[in-house]
Design a protein around this motif. Structure first.
Motif, PDB file in Angstrom:
ATOM      1  N   ALA A  97     -48.535  20.523   7.504  1.00 33.55           N
ATOM      2  CA  ALA A  97     -47.652  19.843   8.452  1.00 33.55           C
ATOM      3  C   ALA A  97     -46.688  18.947   7.669  1.00 33.55           C
ATOM      4  O   ALA A  97     -47.119  18.151   6.832  1.00 33.55           O
ATOM      5  CB  ALA A  97     -48.460  19.013   9.442  1.00 33.55           C
ATOM      6  N   THR A  98     -45.397  19.086   7.971  1.00 37.14           N
ATOM      7  CA  THR A  98     -44.351  18.342   7.260  1.00 37.14           C
ATOM      8  C   THR A  98     -43.385  17.740   8.268  1.00 37.14           C
ATOM      9  O   THR A  98     -42.961  18.413   9.211  1.00 37.14           O
ATOM     10  CB  THR A  98     -43.573  19.275   6.311  1.00 37.14           C
ATOM     11  OG1 THR A  98     -44.490  19.952   5.446  1.00 37.14           O
ATOM     12  CG2 THR A  98     -42.577  18.485   5.466  1.00 37.14           C
ATOM     13  N   ALA A  99     -43.021  16.480   8.056  1.00 42.35           N
ATOM     14  CA  ALA A  99     -42.079  15.807   8.956  1.00 42.35           C
ATOM     15  C   ALA A  99     -40.677  16.371   8.766  1.00 42.35           C
ATOM     16  O   ALA A  99     -40.174  16.435   7.640  1.00 42.35           O
ATOM     17  CB  ALA A  99     -42.077  14.309   8.695  1.00 42.35           C
ATOM     18  N   LEU A 100     -40.046  16.787   9.870  1.00 39.48           N
ATOM     19  CA  LEU A 100     -38.679  17.304   9.818  1.00 39.48           C
ATOM     20  C   LEU A 100     -37.648  16.187   9.973  1.00 39.48           C
ATOM     21  O   LEU A 100     -36.467  16.390   9.703  1.00 39.48           O
ATOM     22  CB  LEU A 100     -38.465  18.338  10.927  1.00 39.48           C
ATOM     23  CG  LEU A 100     -39.130  19.694  10.716  1.00 39.48           C
ATOM     24  CD1 LEU A 100     -39.038  20.522  11.989  1.00 39.48           C
ATOM     25  CD2 LEU A 100     -38.501  20.441   9.553  1.00 39.48           C
ATOM     26  N   GLU A 101     -38.107  15.026  10.418  1.00 41.59           N
ATOM     27  CA  GLU A 101     -37.263  13.859  10.630  1.00 41.59           C
ATOM     28  C   GLU A 101     -38.183  12.644  10.600  1.00 41.59           C
ATOM     29  O   GLU A 101     -39.408  12.813  10.543  1.00 41.59           O
ATOM     30  CB  GLU A 101     -36.533  13.972  11.971  1.00 41.59           C
ATOM     31  CG  GLU A 101     -37.454  14.052  13.172  1.00 41.59           C
ATOM     32  CD  GLU A 101     -36.709  14.356  14.455  1.00 41.59           C
ATOM     33  OE1 GLU A 101     -35.608  14.931  14.396  1.00 41.59           O
ATOM     34  OE2 GLU A 101     -37.238  14.013  15.534  1.00 41.59           O
ATOM     35  N   PRO A 102     -37.648  11.430  10.601  1.00 44.20           N
ATOM     36  CA  PRO A 102     -38.533  10.267  10.665  1.00 44.20           C
ATOM     37  C   PRO A 102     -39.515  10.402  11.828  1.00 44.20           C
ATOM     38  O   PRO A 102     -39.111  10.611  12.971  1.00 44.20           O
ATOM     39  CB  PRO A 102     -37.563   9.100  10.863  1.00 44.20           C
ATOM     40  CG  PRO A 102     -36.303   9.564  10.199  1.00 44.20           C
ATOM     41  CD  PRO A 102     -36.226  11.038  10.481  1.00 44.20           C
TER      42      PRO A 102
END
Length: 229
Positions: A97-102
């Protein structure tokens, strides 16, 4: 980490059906963590030792193929639980899981989470009800994104993104999410060649424009017509 309040939990679909007392119990063992764009929240193969719910922002869940290629499985937003099944089954996370935005995430250690469930059965019922609602929504979205013609799936993807994050600017509806052609192909279950062909045609016809930091829907009616096809 930041503390969590019962009032914050009340705004989240997953915890909305809990009693005030149960929300207070959850808040006492939960924390908030901020993630910048590009931060890895967890990696495929990590121990699933924390229950995570997205409070704000967007997260891509992806899996690596044996050849080392990344495939995006889904994009999650506010109210979605990440890797909940792995936490319940005491497994390792099956994807990354990776943040695409803050992004802001609520986190509860698995030990504390199960202790709450064991001590307060009413909390179990409320949580399962919330999870069932979210699962039904995700199942519906998955069915929409994997059925029908490829162009219809592309149209439904962009209409969904418009509903979630679109804002009126740049001569249309701007979607502040810079996804690559491969990302789009993964999300719609097609090849990158097909993706390039559809996106190029939409760019030429001024239906959907690709911007350096996202996309602009110029002719929403054309996308709605394609989505129905």
């Amino acid at each position: 980490m930041q503390t969590v309040t019962p009032d914050l939990l009340r705004t989240q679909p997953l915890f909305r059906r809990m009693s005030d007392d149960d929300r207070a119990r959850v808040a006492a063992v939960a924390h908030l963590r901020d993630h910048a764009r590009g931060d890895v929240i967890f990696t495929e193969g990590d121990d699933a030792d924390v229950f995570i719910v997205v409070i704000e922002g967007r997260v891509k869940v992806s899996k690596a193929t044996p050849a080392g290629k990344e495939i995006i499985l889904e994009i999650f937003g506010a109210g979605d639980a990440l890797g909940a099944m792995a936490v319940y089954e005491s497994m390792r996370f099956p994807a990354s899981a990776t943040a695409l935005e803050p992004t802001h995430c609520l986190r509860i250690a698995r030990r504390d989470f199960f202790q709450l469930l064991e001590q307060h059965p009413a909390l179990v019922r409320a949580l399962l009800s919330g999870l069932s609602l979210r699962l039904a929504e995700l199942t519906r979205r998955l069915a929409e994104m994997t059925s029908g013609k490829v162009e219809a799936r592309f149209a439904r993807l962009f209409l969904k993104l418009a509903e979630q994050m679109g804002r009126e600017e740049r001569g249309g509806v701007f979607l502040p999410m810079p996804l690559s052609r491969q990302d789009l192909a993964d999300l719609t279950g097609t090849t990158i060649e097909t993706c390039i062909r559809i996106m190029s045609r939409w760019q030429k016809d001024e239906v959907l424009l690709t911007d350096k930091d996202g996309f602009v829907i110029v002719t929403r009616a054309a996308l709605e017509e394609a989505a129905a096809g």
